[in-house]
Write a protein that holds these residues in place. Structure first.
Motif, short mmCIF file in Angstrom:
data_model
loop_
_atom_site.label_atom_id
_atom_site.label_comp_id
_atom_site.label_asym_id
_atom_site.label_seq_id
_atom_site.Cartn_x
_atom_site.Cartn_y
_atom_site.Cartn_z
N MET A 1 39.11 17.54 -53.43
CA MET A 1 40.07 18.04 -52.72
C MET A 1 40.10 17.67 -51.37
O MET A 1 39.03 17.67 -50.84
CB MET A 1 40.29 19.77 -52.83
CG MET A 1 40.62 20.32 -54.03
SD MET A 1 40.60 21.99 -54.00
CE MET A 1 40.92 22.38 -55.92
N VAL A 191 48.23 28.43 -53.81
CA VAL A 191 48.01 26.89 -53.96
C VAL A 191 47.62 26.21 -52.63
O VAL A 191 46.38 25.55 -52.82
CB VAL A 191 49.24 26.31 -54.16
CG1 VAL A 191 49.19 24.72 -54.21
CG2 VAL A 191 49.75 26.70 -55.68
N TYR A 194 43.74 27.44 -52.18
CA TYR A 194 42.70 27.05 -53.08
C TYR A 194 42.27 25.53 -52.37
O TYR A 194 41.06 24.97 -52.87
CB TYR A 194 43.01 26.90 -54.46
CG TYR A 194 42.60 28.27 -55.14
CD1 TYR A 194 41.23 28.40 -55.48
CD2 TYR A 194 43.38 28.99 -55.42
CE1 TYR A 194 40.67 29.39 -56.23
CE2 TYR A 194 42.97 30.39 -56.13
CZ TYR A 194 41.65 30.31 -56.37
OH TYR A 194 41.12 31.47 -57.04
N GLY A 195 43.31 24.75 -51.76
CA GLY A 195 42.97 23.58 -51.08
C GLY A 195 41.82 23.82 -49.99
O GLY A 195 40.89 22.96 -49.99
N ARG A 210 39.48 23.88 -58.66
CA ARG A 210 40.38 22.98 -59.43
C ARG A 210 41.03 23.59 -60.45
O ARG A 210 42.28 23.62 -60.59
CB ARG A 210 39.75 21.56 -59.64
CG ARG A 210 39.37 20.55 -58.53
CD ARG A 210 39.06 19.34 -59.15
NE ARG A 210 38.73 18.28 -57.98
CZ ARG A 210 37.35 17.96 -57.91
NH1 ARG A 210 36.48 18.34 -58.92
NH2 ARG A 210 37.05 17.15 -56.93
N LEU A 213 43.36 26.44 -59.12
CA LEU A 213 44.32 25.78 -58.52
C LEU A 213 45.58 25.44 -59.39
O LEU A 213 46.72 25.74 -59.35
CB LEU A 213 43.95 24.39 -57.43
CG LEU A 213 44.95 23.55 -56.97
CD1 LEU A 213 45.99 24.53 -55.97
CD2 LEU A 213 44.38 22.35 -56.26
N HIS A 216 47.35 28.39 -60.63
CA HIS A 216 48.46 28.67 -59.73
C HIS A 216 49.66 27.83 -59.36
O HIS A 216 50.62 28.12 -59.22
CB HIS A 216 47.91 28.92 -58.28
CG HIS A 216 46.73 30.17 -58.33
ND1 HIS A 216 47.42 31.36 -58.27
CD2 HIS A 216 45.62 30.34 -58.13
CE1 HIS A 216 46.48 32.44 -58.60
NE2 HIS A 216 45.26 31.92 -58.36
N GLN A 217 49.30 26.39 -59.64
CA GLN A 217 50.29 25.56 -59.51
C GLN A 217 51.35 25.64 -60.76
O GLN A 217 52.74 25.70 -60.74
CB GLN A 217 49.92 24.07 -59.60
CG GLN A 217 49.19 23.64 -58.06
CD GLN A 217 48.52 22.28 -58.21
OE1 GLN A 217 48.09 21.92 -59.41
NE2 GLN A 217 48.33 21.61 -57.25
#
Length: 324
Positions: A1, A191, A194-195, A210, A213, A216-217
């Motif tokens: 990320m 989103v 989590y980055g 990941r 993430l 959630h995406q």
């Protein structure tokens, strides 16, 4: 990320704003307009509450069957007792037992091991969702929260099987736009969050970030499709967000992940109450998944995931992005 841009901050304030707005709406659904004070009309939730209490009594009996040889189960049993008290609120002192909705194949006599109790917890958690459409908004929110807690209990007892996916929801009878716009805004924040999390975690934990993430995406995309299908324009991600606390190392990143998921349980518990009845299982499924991830990231356990009596950090506020 990739590390976050200096222009971008995390929108946890969106989660709080959405949760607060949804809670305010929820509290207005249960009282019939114009009902005089002291007018004791039949409670339309009583059949649902009776079924939920009956299922909880079966579960408590299962715990009692194991407690002599497994006293460490007392804390989980205490949470189930709290569930019963909440579900029985407003019922007669000694309610007549009513069969729970849906089959519960594991009987109390079969509960002889923690694994059997875990199976009963999971089956009971799933049975809670069958009554979501028949319950008032407030009771539906409670049922979804108790169901999520039951899945957490099953995991604590050693059952790590994935929960069944919710059945496809039929066409809604109400307008889901407002309720799901709030959920979409919350997922936009998660989103990005989590980055930040993934950028601060070591490689060993980055895979977990990941995976979260991606989940959630997928939720974000699902709400966008749902909204588009109703003719609404999905809310875009906000231009600027603010972190609730500095995230400079792996420990802070882990706390942020737990914070994100905990805040989302509140959003989704309230979404159960505000969404059209035919969409409630979608919100309940999201609540369960967020509660599970919050626990895996180290969030403090609670018997009522997503409900306002849980202990939560202070409320962050949105901020205008800074310039480099």
């Amino acid at each position: 990320m990739q590390p976050p841009s200096r222009r971008t901050f995390l929108a946890l304030g969106l989660l709080i704003a959405a949760g607060g707005a949804l809670t305010a709406c929820t509290d207005q659904h249960d009282a019939a307009p114009g009902t005089p004070a002291g007018d004791h009309r039949p409670d339309p939730d009583e059949p649902v509450r009776l079924r939920a209490v009956a299922a909880t009594d079966t579960l408590l009996a299962g715990y009692d069957a194991l407690l002599p040889q497994s006293p460490q189960l007392q804390s989980l049993r205490a949470e189930v007792a709290q569930h019963r008290a909440a579900l029985a609120a407003g019922l007669p002192t000694t309610p007549t037992p009513t069969p729970a909705t849906g089959p519960l194949p594991t009987t109390t006599s079969a509960v002889t091991t923690p694994a059997a109790l875990a199976t009963l917890e999971r089956q009971t958690a799933q049975s809670r969702l069958a009554d979501l459409g028949a319950a008032s908004p407030r009771l539906a929110r409670l049922l979804a929260s108790v169901s999520a807690s039951g899945v957490l209990h099953a995991v604590a007892l050693g059952d790590d099987a994935p929960a069944p996916a919710p059945a496809p929801s039929p066409s809604a009878t109400g307008d889901p736009a407002t309720a799901f716009q709030d959920a979409l805004s919350a997922e936009h924040a998660a989103v990005y969050g989590y980055g930040v999390v993934g950028a601060r975690l070591p490689d060993a934990q980055r895979t977990d970030a990941r995976t979260a993430l991606a989940a959630h995406q997928a939720r974000r995309d699902a709400w966008q499709r749902l909204l588009t299908g109703t003719g609404a324009t999905p809310a875009p991600a906000a231009a600027g967000y603010q972190l609730p606390f500095p995230v400079t190392d792996a420990a802070a990143a882990t706390r942020l992940a737990a914070h994100l998921e905990t805040r989302l349980t509140t959003v989704y518990a309230d979404l159960v109450a505000t969404a059209p009845t035919t969409r409630r299982t979608l919100a309940a499924d999201a609540l369960r998944e967020c509660a599970l991830r919050a626990t895996r990231w180290g969030a403090a356990p609670t018997p009522f995931p997503g409900l306002p009596d849980q202990t939560t950090p202070s409320t962050p506020t949105p901020s205008t992005p800074s310039t480099p």
